[in-house]
Design a protein around this motif. Sequence first.
Motif, PDB file in Angstrom:
ATOM      1  N   TYR A 136      -5.819 -14.506  -2.239  1.00 58.97           N
ATOM      2  CA  TYR A 136      -4.997 -14.546  -0.959  1.00 58.97           C
ATOM      3  C   TYR A 136      -5.992 -14.714   0.119  1.00 58.97           C
ATOM      4  O   TYR A 136      -5.681 -15.838   0.993  1.00 58.97           O
ATOM      5  CB  TYR A 136      -4.430 -13.190  -0.647  1.00 58.97           C
ATOM      6  N   PHE A 137      -7.246 -14.263   0.085  1.00 57.46           N
ATOM      7  CA  PHE A 137      -8.114 -14.286   1.421  1.00 57.46           C
ATOM      8  C   PHE A 137      -8.824 -15.665   1.201  1.00 57.46           C
ATOM      9  O   PHE A 137      -8.934 -16.485   2.010  1.00 57.46           O
ATOM     10  CB  PHE A 137      -9.216 -13.244   1.364  1.00 57.46           C
ATOM     11  N   ILE A 138      -9.377 -16.224   0.149  1.00 59.37           N
ATOM     12  CA  ILE A 138      -9.931 -17.403  -0.132  1.00 59.37           C
ATOM     13  C   ILE A 138      -9.235 -18.415   0.311  1.00 59.37           C
ATOM     14  O   ILE A 138      -9.383 -19.585   0.801  1.00 59.37           O
ATOM     15  CB  ILE A 138     -10.622 -17.468  -1.517  1.00 59.37           C
ATOM     16  N   GLY A 139      -7.753 -18.299  -0.378  1.00 61.03           N
ATOM     17  CA  GLY A 139      -6.671 -19.581  -0.183  1.00 61.03           C
ATOM     18  C   GLY A 139      -6.322 -19.529   1.234  1.00 61.03           C
ATOM     19  O   GLY A 139      -6.097 -20.657   1.851  1.00 61.03           O
ATOM     20  N   SER A 140      -6.102 -18.318   1.973  1.00 58.40           N
ATOM     21  CA  SER A 140      -5.967 -18.469   3.392  1.00 58.40           C
ATOM     22  C   SER A 140      -6.974 -19.107   4.197  1.00 58.40           C
ATOM     23  O   SER A 140      -6.774 -19.937   5.211  1.00 58.40           O
ATOM     24  CB  SER A 140      -5.828 -17.059   3.888  1.00 58.40           C
ATOM     25  N   LYS A 141      -8.178 -18.729   3.777  1.00 58.26           N
ATOM     26  CA  LYS A 141      -9.257 -19.384   4.445  1.00 58.26           C
ATOM     27  C   LYS A 141      -9.752 -20.700   4.314  1.00 58.26           C
ATOM     28  O   LYS A 141     -10.005 -21.631   5.076  1.00 58.26           O
ATOM     29  CB  LYS A 141     -10.551 -18.466   4.311  1.00 58.26           C
TER      30      LYS A 141
ATOM     31  N   GLY B  19      -7.460 -20.969  -3.754  1.00 60.22           N
ATOM     32  CA  GLY B  19      -7.278 -19.529  -3.862  1.00 60.22           C
ATOM     33  C   GLY B  19      -7.304 -19.143  -5.324  1.00 60.22           C
ATOM     34  O   GLY B  19      -7.888 -17.908  -5.580  1.00 60.22           O
ATOM     35  N   ALA B  20      -6.669 -19.770  -6.032  1.00 63.08           N
ATOM     36  CA  ALA B  20      -6.857 -19.677  -7.555  1.00 63.08           C
ATOM     37  C   ALA B  20      -8.205 -19.326  -8.264  1.00 63.08           C
ATOM     38  O   ALA B  20      -8.540 -18.435  -8.843  1.00 63.08           O
ATOM     39  CB  ALA B  20      -6.031 -20.646  -8.378  1.00 63.08           C
ATOM     40  N   LEU B  21      -9.123 -20.400  -7.667  1.00 63.27           N
ATOM     41  CA  LEU B  21     -10.553 -20.150  -8.115  1.00 63.27           C
ATOM     42  C   LEU B  21     -11.132 -18.748  -7.545  1.00 63.27           C
ATOM     43  O   LEU B  21     -12.094 -18.063  -8.156  1.00 63.27           O
ATOM     44  CB  LEU B  21     -11.333 -21.403  -7.979  1.00 63.27           C
TER      45      LEU B  21
END
Length: 295
Positions: A182-187, A205-207
């Motif tokens: 969630y956080f990596i995908g959002s950013k 986000g998946a990675l």
Amino acid sequence: MLKTRLTTAAICSAVIIYILSFSPISLFYPLFVTVTTIAIFLSGTEYAALRWNILDGTNNIEQPRPKLKAKHFAVGFSYSFLIITFSLSNVIFASEPQKILIIPITWVFLCFFVAAAFIYRRAHDMHTASNKLLNVIAGFIYLALPAVCLTNLSLIQFEGSYRSAQLYFCLATVFMGDTGAYFIGSKFGKHKLIPKVSPKKSVEGALGGLLFSGLTALILTHLFNLPFPPWFSILVGVSMGIAGQIGDLMESAFKRAGKYKDSGNLLPGHGGILDRIDSLILGVPVAFLFFSLYK
């Protein structure tokens, strides 16, 4: 809404932590099976409503959640009772492991026969009726089987590790994978993963989720004194992360097919039970496989 969400999360977390860490040893397994059974009963009800409402043609317009009916609760009960039959078999046939599957298999076939009789007797369209029956059968694999893996996982104990370490490992690795995604995908998310299923999920986000899962597994192995080498911890964590993301996408596909936002509203402030455990559904069997092989 936020207050309700936080209150629900706090209560659920407190119950889980109490059972895993502070409940009397003699009551641990019965309590854990009870909580798992309730979760599968409610999520199985939501699953049946999601799939059957689509087949009934009640999804012409976008809706917040599927309507739950008595027949959906009956399907959910059939899944949850399989956990009870398997747990009882573990106790009754403890000295005869070759007989453990007798009661669970008997229950599953009984459910098949009753479901077939009920569905086809009331059917106006054989195609729809057959799909409904196949969805019931699929639910045993999709929900009941992972739940059985979870209850068996609770019985695995590694020498020298903390109480319920394997369960904390499993839960935290999957949930931290969701958080990281969630956080990596959002950013940083720029490339869509599978937009037809979940438009907001990205490759980045998946990675990121897999990275979080792997690191969480590595850290928890050290904190809970689990006997895994670093490479094994990371392998388990990443494998669970992959399985968890697939489980999340599967449940998203179910909702998108029915034009629903949530699987239900049985969990105040959080939507449906199925929405909360979708990643665990496939993540748990992966953990059980790895831990059983290592044991």
